[in-house]
Design an enzyme around this catalytic site. Structure first.
Site, short mmCIF file in Angstrom:
data_model
loop_
_atom_site.label_atom_id
_atom_site.label_comp_id
_atom_site.label_asym_id
_atom_site.label_seq_id
_atom_site.Cartn_x
_atom_site.Cartn_y
_atom_site.Cartn_z
N LYS A 113 -30.29 14.90 58.06
CA LYS A 113 -31.66 14.82 57.50
C LYS A 113 -32.65 14.10 58.42
CE LYS A 113 -30.99 15.27 52.54
NZ LYS A 113 -31.06 14.61 51.23
N ASP A 136 -36.67 16.46 47.87
CA ASP A 136 -35.95 15.60 46.91
C ASP A 136 -36.93 14.78 46.07
OD1 ASP A 136 -33.27 16.28 47.49
OD2 ASP A 136 -33.31 15.02 49.27
P1 NAD Z 1 -27.10 7.25 51.05
O1 NAD Z 1 -25.75 6.85 51.50
O2 NAD Z 1 -28.06 7.83 52.03
O3 NAD Z 1 -27.83 5.95 50.40
C1 NAD Z 1 -27.19 5.15 49.43
C2 NAD Z 1 -28.07 3.95 49.09
O4 NAD Z 1 -27.46 3.20 48.05
C3 NAD Z 1 -28.28 2.97 50.23
O5 NAD Z 1 -29.55 2.39 50.10
C4 NAD Z 1 -27.17 1.92 50.01
O6 NAD Z 1 -27.56 0.65 50.50
C5 NAD Z 1 -27.06 1.89 48.49
N1 NAD Z 1 -25.71 1.68 47.97
C6 NAD Z 1 -24.61 2.43 48.21
N2 NAD Z 1 -23.57 1.98 47.50
C7 NAD Z 1 -24.02 0.92 46.79
C8 NAD Z 1 -23.40 0.04 45.86
N3 NAD Z 1 -22.10 0.13 45.53
N4 NAD Z 1 -24.15 -0.93 45.31
C9 NAD Z 1 -25.47 -1.05 45.64
N5 NAD Z 1 -26.09 -0.24 46.50
C10 NAD Z 1 -25.37 0.72 47.08
O7 NAD Z 1 -26.88 8.23 49.83
P2 NAD Z 1 -27.95 9.26 49.21
O8 NAD Z 1 -27.89 10.54 49.93
O9 NAD Z 1 -29.26 8.56 49.09
O10 NAD Z 1 -27.35 9.51 47.76
C11 NAD Z 1 -27.43 8.51 46.75
C12 NAD Z 1 -27.11 9.13 45.40
O11 NAD Z 1 -28.13 10.06 45.06
C13 NAD Z 1 -25.80 9.90 45.33
O12 NAD Z 1 -25.20 9.67 44.08
C14 NAD Z 1 -26.21 11.33 45.41
O13 NAD Z 1 -25.32 12.20 44.73
C15 NAD Z 1 -27.53 11.29 44.68
N6 NAD Z 1 -28.43 12.39 45.06
C16 NAD Z 1 -28.86 13.19 44.07
C17 NAD Z 1 -29.72 14.23 44.37
C18 NAD Z 1 -30.19 15.10 43.27
O14 NAD Z 1 -30.82 16.12 43.55
N7 NAD Z 1 -29.96 14.73 42.02
C19 NAD Z 1 -30.14 14.44 45.69
C20 NAD Z 1 -29.67 13.59 46.69
C21 NAD Z 1 -28.80 12.56 46.36
#
Ligand code: NAD
Length: 291
Positions: A72, A108
């Site tokens: 991304k 998103d």
């Molecule tokens: P990512 O790894 O890019 O970011 C994760 C974020 O959460 C970071 O800021 C990290 O510091 C924090 N984090 C991770 N684990 C943590 C924990 N145990 N406690 C506290 N903070 C924590 O991931 P992403 O791509 O941003 O995805 C995050 C979530 O969003 C996932 O569950 C993903 O499935 C969901 N998502 C949903 C959609 C949708 O369309 N509904 C789209 C993209 C992502």
């Protein structure tokens, strides 16, 4: 299959790993439903193959593609233009090819905002608390700010994304009228206080999803209040631990990320085809266990 012929336009999904994605099923069913001559295929593309893969969009005259992790951010130098939100987020999840000119978008954040609108919820002028600053949290923060959310308190734990959270706060304060602030997730008192004062809490951390299905960043229902919105970006499982706790607190509006997933796809679909995705049809077809 009758719709695939010599004129079919290709749209790709470039990410790694990606075989689990619902996007090919979602888009191909929507193309079929509307009788549109496109095909959507997933390609396992890691950072090392990304430049060649992006060039192939031009070479093969593909209509465009979706981009997911780990590409991304890495894709930015290979594109010709960026939408304002993609530029601010420093990330792209959708590429449109107009006669060899590739424009990057991020859908998103618009998907998140549209999913709230679908539920009759308007968060413009309201206060938001957002946990996470990754691939989901960043575009959500940027779009919410662009669309008129008044205040966003961004919480992140002390990991490499804390710096991204800081950048998100800076760019929102510089480029929009929204007042953004940076907070440490480890500061429970601050987190509790901000939740007490907010209109919407969004968790974009992945807590609640495998392998963290037993994790919620908020465990005390008294941190929530009835009139707020609690939104988890996770959609598998449909009800996360956070959502259960919010419901036990009597929170009226508790949502998972399914609407965001559908609406980010619908926004990309419109950018490629100029048509509205039949979202209700796709929701019923693919996610019919929710019926
Ligand atoms: P990512 O790894 O890019 O970011 C994760 C974020 O959460 C970071 O800021 C990290 O510091 C924090 N984090 C991770 N684990 C943590 C924990 N145990 N406690 C506290 N903070 C924590 O991931 P992403 O791509 O941003 O995805 C995050 C979530 O969003 C996932 O569950 C993903 O499935 C969901 N998502 C949903 C959609 C949708 O369309 N509904 C789209 C993209 C992502």
């Amino acid at each position: 299959m009758e719709r695939i012929d010599g004129h079919t336009l290709l749209i790709g999904l470039m990410a790694y790993p990606i075989r689990h994605s619902m996007s090919p099923t979602m888009h191909n069913n929507a193309f079929a439903k509307l009788g549109l001559n496109y095909a959507y295929l997933a390609f396992e593309i890691d950072n090392d193959k990304l430049e060649d893969a992006v060039q192939s969009i031009r070479t093969l005259d593909m209509r465009g593609c979706n981009i997911s992790m780990p590409n991304k951010q890495k894709i930015l130098p290979y594109l010709d233009k960026l939408s304002p939100a993609a530029k601010m987020a420093g990330a792209v999840n959708t590429v449109v090819n107009d006669n060899g000119v590739l424009t990057g978008y991020t859908t998103d954040g618009t998907g998140f905002m549209k999913s709230l609108e679908d539920e009759g919820l308007d968060i413009r002028g309201k206060k938001m608390v957002l946990a996470g600053a990754g691939g989901a949290g960043t575009p959500i923060a940027i779009q919410a700010a662009l669309d008129g959310v008044a205040e966003i308190a961004i919480f992140n734990r002390d990991d490499r994304n804390f710096e991204t959270a800081r950048q998100n706060v800076e760019i929102i304060n510089k480029e929009t009228d929204c007042k953004a602030s940076l907070h440490r997730l480890e500061d429970s008192e601050d987190f509790k206080q901000c939740l007490a004062e907010c209109d919407i809490y969004c968790d974009a951390t992945g807590a609640g999803m495998k392998p963290l299905e037993d994790v919620s960043l908020v465990n005390d229902p008294s941190w929530f209040h009835e009139d707020m919105i609690v939104y988890d970006t996770v959609y598998a499982p449909r009800e996360t631990k956070l959502m259960k706790i919010a419901k036990s607190a009597g929170v009226k509006h508790v949502h998972n990320g399914l609407g965001m997933m559908l609406e980010q796809g619908a926004e990309a679909f419109k950018l490629w085809t100029g048509k509205e995705m039949p979202v209700d049809y796709i929701r019923d077809l693919i996610f019919n266990e929710d019926k």
